[in-house]
Design a protein around this motif. Sequence first.
Motif, PDB file in Angstrom:
ATOM      1  N   TYR A 126     -47.371   8.574 -88.658  1.00  0.00           N
ATOM      2  CA  TYR A 126     -46.699   9.878 -88.638  1.00  0.00           C
ATOM      3  C   TYR A 126     -45.237   9.738 -89.057  1.00  0.00           C
ATOM      4  O   TYR A 126     -44.691  10.604 -89.749  1.00  0.00           O
ATOM      5  N   LEU A 127     -44.617   8.646 -88.633  1.00  0.00           N
ATOM      6  CA  LEU A 127     -43.220   8.413 -88.993  1.00  0.00           C
ATOM      7  C   LEU A 127     -43.089   8.268 -90.511  1.00  0.00           C
ATOM      8  O   LEU A 127     -42.206   8.876 -91.129  1.00  0.00           O
ATOM      9  N   GLU A 130     -43.583  11.731 -92.063  1.00  0.00           N
ATOM     10  CA  GLU A 130     -42.414  12.606 -91.911  1.00  0.00           C
ATOM     11  C   GLU A 130     -41.279  12.134 -92.810  1.00  0.00           C
ATOM     12  O   GLU A 130     -40.568  12.931 -93.410  1.00  0.00           O
ATOM     13  N   PHE A 131     -41.118  10.814 -92.909  1.00  0.00           N
ATOM     14  CA  PHE A 131     -40.035  10.269 -93.719  1.00  0.00           C
ATOM     15  C   PHE A 131     -40.240  10.634 -95.185  1.00  0.00           C
ATOM     16  O   PHE A 131     -39.320  11.107 -95.858  1.00  0.00           O
ATOM     17  N   LYS A 134     -39.433  14.182 -95.729  1.00  0.00           N
ATOM     18  CA  LYS A 134     -38.002  14.495 -95.675  1.00  0.00           C
ATOM     19  C   LYS A 134     -37.283  14.013 -96.919  1.00  0.00           C
ATOM     20  O   LYS A 134     -36.420  14.697 -97.451  1.00  0.00           O
TER      21      LYS A 134
END
Lengths: 324, 287
Positions: A126-127, A130-131, A134
């Motif tokens: 998930y990180l 999301e990264f 972004k």
Amino acid sequence: MTARQNRSIGRDLIGIGAIVVAATIGYLLFPDNLALLTRIIAIGLLVLSLDLVTGYCGVATLGHAALFGSGAYAAGIAAAHYGITDPLLMTFAGILGGALAGLICGVVILRAHGLPQLVLSISLIYLFHEFANKASSWTGGSDGLSGISPDPLFGTFEFDLWGQTAYVFGVVLLLAVFTLLRLLVRSPFGMLCRGIKEDPLRIMAMGASPKVALIKMYVISGAVAGVGGALNAISTQVVGLDSLSFTQSAESLVMLVLGGTGSLFGALTGTIVFMLFEDYVSAANPFHWLTMVGALLIAVVLFAPKGLYGTAAAFIARRREKRT
Amino acid sequence: MQTFFSIAVDAFAYGMVLFVISIGLSVTMGLMRVVNLAHGAFAMIGGYIASYAAHDLGLGYAAAVLLAVFGTVIISVPIERLLYRRIYGAPELTQVLMTIGITFCIIGIANYVFGPTLKTIPLPATLQGSADLGFRSIAVHRLFAIVCGLAVAGALWYAIEKTAFGVKLRASVDNASMAAALGVRTEIIYAVSFAVAVGLAAFGGVLGAELLPVEPYYALRYMVTFLVVVSVGGAGSIPGALLACLVLGGIDTTGRYLMPEFGEFFFYLAVIAIICVFPRGLAGRAR
């Protein structure tokens, strides 16, 4: 050369032959759908790389697409932002990206065991997702990274609309990776990893460091997944956020278990069966597809815990034993 | 100050809903050592039953909640007997696959039966509106969630620390085979705690329907959140789970208020940091 070595080299040749035959049959059966076949190869590389850490090292992870997606984005960014459009250099960028992601994931995931390990792997995917979402000036965010136009392979074979070059390129990559991995899992290092899966304490008592070996394996696994990601980026010429998704990770684990963990043949079998099945069924109704994957998973766990390939191999071995 | 207060109330309510749903998961995971990814699916079933009862059967809120809790427990009993029984003590990977399979099936069936739309559970008039605390007013529903969470925490603490059943439960968590050898019927303990866990999940699913909307992908979307709570808190620990819920609810809500464009980036970063520092969870014990 001992008989044992002879036999495993024989099995290597059979494996390579089987891949070539399957690739040819696929080409003859679906000449209009080579994109699907190329995708199967790319995902097959992801499942092979998952097999390295899950099947050979016993690390349960639900975040393996992080490695695949990093490879895909590395190859895509190299092409779209730095103008590195040679397919071989893009593949190399994918390998580097995947290996780097493998190093990061390995260092984080191997800190814990059991449930926390699983949660770490899910948090990581998930990180990463999301990264990538972004950092949209680099990755294109949710629109996906486009503008990837690979040069012709060796300056002569263009990546055309029909995907013939991409398909042959993929098959050759798969053969190369498969051969290297067969050598790897038989090497002393591969044996060490299997030992760690069986009993890490014992391995430590024998003087080896399980953690270092597992991190090395994670980096190798990342490189393999990176090849798959780069192949996907080259063949589709776009990299989407879905290549870094939890769903992709979970599906690759399902494919691996369907085929059978701890065997390179099992990983490939599972991928082919799952992807072809998905292509037919999900076109009809995506929700029934989910129910069926669920039922299939339960059935495999209950009735064929070794997976399709593992169960078939065990059946053949039993038959052979009876005869002798 | 105003922002701080509303973040605090929302975080507290969210944390309590998380607690009610995940405490059952934490207890069963500590007890049976099953990595149960299907727990969120039971919360979702509870939400669906409550929504069906309130909308189509015209029942009141309390009746709908009761029906949801008992209905979900009844649905879960055959699943436990037929499927979960076979994976107690199995390797982790097997448990993950089996429970993911169950989750996928439940999502597919829920979508087939109820359709892909979002389901609401109408609140009774007494839970709507907001309560005036003198210097601030907060939504009554948030207060209700907080009170329910605290009540569940208190009741569980009493049941586990002060009753005979709690003694047997704690003994089974510590060492199941030794407890069985001393005459504890561990099978019954397993079945009862599984039923309580599922019932609480269903209750939490209904209670939190305002914060975590009920839709077919509920089970997959929040599965991770519930697992995170359990592993951050440490499996089998009530204070650990409570602390984890408050910390994670706080981080998530603060992130949403102050940096909505970053989504859940900081939530997962915090989770990774906490687990790396406490690999066994905040209140986990060495085994």
